[in-house]
Design a protein around this motif. Structure first.
Motif, short mmCIF file in Angstrom:
data_model
loop_
_atom_site.label_atom_id
_atom_site.label_comp_id
_atom_site.label_asym_id
_atom_site.label_seq_id
_atom_site.Cartn_x
_atom_site.Cartn_y
_atom_site.Cartn_z
N LYS A 120 0.85 -1.20 0.00
CA LYS A 120 0.00 0.00 0.00
C LYS A 120 0.88 1.24 0.00
O LYS A 120 1.64 1.48 0.94
N VAL A 121 0.78 2.01 -1.07
CA VAL A 121 1.64 3.19 -1.26
C VAL A 121 0.78 4.44 -1.44
O VAL A 121 -0.27 4.39 -2.07
N GLU A 122 1.24 5.55 -0.88
CA GLU A 122 0.58 6.84 -1.07
C GLU A 122 1.55 7.82 -1.70
O GLU A 122 2.74 7.80 -1.39
N VAL A 123 1.04 8.68 -2.59
CA VAL A 123 1.86 9.68 -3.29
C VAL A 123 1.24 11.05 -3.10
O VAL A 123 0.02 11.21 -3.19
N ASP A 124 2.07 12.04 -2.84
CA ASP A 124 1.58 13.41 -2.67
C ASP A 124 2.72 14.37 -2.97
O ASP A 124 3.85 13.93 -3.21
N GLU A 125 2.45 15.66 -2.93
CA GLU A 125 3.50 16.65 -3.13
C GLU A 125 3.34 17.76 -2.10
O GLU A 125 2.27 17.95 -1.54
N PHE A 126 4.43 18.49 -1.85
CA PHE A 126 4.38 19.59 -0.89
C PHE A 126 5.44 20.61 -1.27
O PHE A 126 6.27 20.37 -2.17
N VAL A 127 5.40 21.75 -0.62
CA VAL A 127 6.38 22.81 -0.90
C VAL A 127 7.28 23.03 0.31
O VAL A 127 6.87 22.84 1.45
N VAL A 128 8.51 23.43 0.03
CA VAL A 128 9.48 23.75 1.08
C VAL A 128 9.88 25.20 0.92
O VAL A 128 10.27 25.63 -0.17
N GLY A 129 9.75 25.97 1.98
CA GLY A 129 10.10 27.39 1.91
C GLY A 129 9.08 28.26 2.63
O GLY A 129 8.04 27.78 3.07
N GLN A 130 9.40 29.52 2.74
CA GLN A 130 8.54 30.47 3.45
C GLN A 130 7.32 30.86 2.61
O GLN A 130 7.31 30.72 1.39
N GLN A 131 6.28 31.32 3.29
CA GLN A 131 5.09 31.81 2.59
C GLN A 131 5.47 33.00 1.70
O GLN A 131 6.30 33.83 2.07
N GLU A 132 4.85 33.07 0.51
CA GLU A 132 5.17 34.13 -0.44
C GLU A 132 3.95 34.99 -0.72
O GLU A 132 2.83 34.48 -0.86
N GLU A 133 4.17 36.27 -0.82
CA GLU A 133 3.09 37.22 -1.08
C GLU A 133 2.51 37.00 -2.48
O GLU A 133 3.25 36.87 -3.47
N HIS B 38 20.77 23.06 -1.84
CA HIS B 38 20.66 21.82 -2.63
C HIS B 38 19.68 20.87 -1.93
O HIS B 38 20.06 19.90 -1.27
N LEU B 39 18.41 21.15 -2.11
CA LEU B 39 17.36 20.44 -1.38
C LEU B 39 17.38 18.94 -1.61
O LEU B 39 17.15 18.16 -0.67
N GLN B 40 17.66 18.49 -2.82
CA GLN B 40 17.61 17.05 -3.12
C GLN B 40 18.58 16.26 -2.24
O GLN B 40 18.28 15.15 -1.82
N ARG C 203 8.72 2.80 4.57
CA ARG C 203 9.79 3.39 3.75
C ARG C 203 9.25 4.61 3.00
O ARG C 203 8.05 4.69 2.76
N ILE C 204 10.16 5.51 2.62
CA ILE C 204 9.75 6.71 1.90
C ILE C 204 10.78 7.07 0.83
O ILE C 204 11.97 6.75 0.98
N TYR C 205 10.33 7.73 -0.24
CA TYR C 205 11.22 8.32 -1.24
C TYR C 205 10.68 9.71 -1.57
O TYR C 205 9.46 9.91 -1.63
N ALA C 206 11.57 10.66 -1.83
CA ALA C 206 11.15 12.02 -2.16
C ALA C 206 12.08 12.61 -3.20
O ALA C 206 13.27 12.29 -3.25
N GLN C 207 11.52 13.49 -4.03
CA GLN C 207 12.31 14.08 -5.12
C GLN C 207 11.88 15.53 -5.37
O GLN C 207 10.68 15.82 -5.42
N LYS C 208 12.84 16.40 -5.51
CA LYS C 208 12.56 17.79 -5.86
C LYS C 208 12.12 17.84 -7.32
O LYS C 208 12.75 17.22 -8.18
N ILE C 209 11.07 18.58 -7.62
CA ILE C 209 10.55 18.69 -8.98
C ILE C 209 10.31 20.15 -9.34
O ILE C 209 10.20 21.00 -8.45
N ASP C 210 10.22 20.42 -10.62
CA ASP C 210 9.96 21.79 -11.07
C ASP C 210 8.47 22.10 -11.13
O ASP C 210 8.06 23.23 -10.89
N LYS C 211 7.67 21.09 -11.48
CA LYS C 211 6.22 21.29 -11.56
C LYS C 211 5.51 19.95 -11.41
O LYS C 211 6.08 18.89 -11.67
N VAL C 212 4.25 20.02 -10.98
CA VAL C 212 3.45 18.81 -10.79
C VAL C 212 2.66 18.55 -12.08
O VAL C 212 1.48 18.87 -12.18
N ILE D 206 7.88 15.95 -4.55
CA ILE D 206 6.92 14.86 -4.64
C ILE D 206 7.43 13.73 -3.75
O ILE D 206 8.64 13.47 -3.69
N ILE D 207 6.52 13.09 -3.03
CA ILE D 207 6.91 12.08 -2.05
C ILE D 207 6.00 10.86 -2.15
O ILE D 207 4.81 10.98 -2.47
N ALA D 208 6.57 9.69 -1.91
CA ALA D 208 5.81 8.44 -1.87
C ALA D 208 6.17 7.70 -0.58
O ALA D 208 7.33 7.67 -0.19
#
Length: 307
Positions: free
Chosen positions: A145-158, A265-267, A184-193, A172-174
């Protein structure tokens, strides 16, 4: 005499216990012991000249060097590895690997600098090399059973809403579910979803026969036709049906802010976090595993580390 149950308990206890600082000092009291260990691991399957393929060698300039008897190529235990051209004591390099691999929450380059009496930049650069060895080999995809989602890292932007961002970074993270948590988990920095990015990530990190769940974001809905094992489920209020995923994401963000603060270098930091998380039940050999990975990894020039 120990009973079977006692022996099983001791073996299980060892798996969850990292090598202590006293055990480390006993195994690696000086530079010679470090070079001996690197030599043992590097040529565990026999010597083969990287230049001509010859399998016979003689001694080199230093104790653990090996020189090809055909083309005379001289090779040290550190050449061709992430220890290549280390500018400081190999013993201190081992200490950095030890602290990075066995510290439960990781360790910052500032703290390494204080402990080892090295410049902070020196510690940061070598730690980046260690983190290179922590990247996933993609040989052990998530299953069950695997779940996939995405999130942002950084401060709130106006003036920025939702998944859009300016300086914030997308990830993006699974996760592989097990009982009430994530195994277990894996995560990857991406440019767009987008469809291409999400599909490539899932195919590289998740087994084909896994049961995958994600929220109702349009990108995941567009993938359900070619990925019948992907189930799109609308997120409930406060994400109750994805509570484990949200705990994992929050855990990473708290770790990143608490230990490292702002990172470039977030990755590399995603790789470090996932590497340690995925081995929380295999702490006994985590140091040796990381040293082996650094030996197997090709050297990484300074320019690539900061690119």
């Amino acid at each position: 005499m120990l009973t079977l149950a006692s022996r099983i308990f001791r073996n299980m206890e060892a798996r969850f216990k990292s090598m202590s600082i006293f055990e480390f000092q006993e195994r690696f009291p000086d530079e010679r012991s470090c070079y001996a260990y690197l030599s043992e691991l590097k040529w565990a399957n026999g010597y083969k000249c990287p230049k001509c393929g010859n399998t016979k060698y003689c001694g080199g300039l230093k104790e653990f060097d090996r020189q090809c008897t055909r083309c005379c190529y001289l090779e040290s235990p550190t050449s061709g590895t992430l220890f290549h051209k280390v500018k400081f004591s190999i013993l201190k390099a081992f200490w950095i690997v030890y602290y990075v691999s066995t510290s439960k929450k990781g360790i910052s380059s500032t703290e390494l600098s204080r402990k080892l009496e090295l410049r902070q930049k020196t510690c940061w650069l070598f730690k980046q090399k260690v983190m290179q060895a922590m990247s996933s080999s993609n040989r052990h995809p998530l299953s069950g059973k695997v779940e996939v989602d995405e999130f942002v890292v950084g401060q709130q932007e106006e003036g920025v809403v939702g998944r859009k961002n300016k300086s914030k970074k997308l990830v993006i993270i699974a996760i592989e579910r097990e009982k009430g948590g994530a195994k277990r988990i894996y995560a990857q920095k991406i440019d767009k979803v987008d469809k291409k990015t999400v599909e490539a990530f899932i195919k590289s990190k998740v087994s084909n026969d896994a049961e995958i769940r994600s929220d109702g974001f349009s990108t995941y809905r567009s993938l359900t036709k070619q990925m019948p094992n992907l189930i799109v489920e609308k997120s409930e209020k406060k994400g109750k049906n994805f509570d484990v995923m949200h705990r994992v994401i929050m855990g990473f963000k708290l770790w990143l802010r608490g230990i490292h603060g702002h990172v470039i270098h977030l990755q590399h930091y995603l790789d470090e976090y996932c590497y340690r998380y995925n081995r929380h039940m295999m702490k006994e050999k985590i140091f040796d595993n990381l040293i082996q990975r650094m030996i197997n990894h090709a050297p990484v020039p300074y320019k690539l580390l900061i690119a």
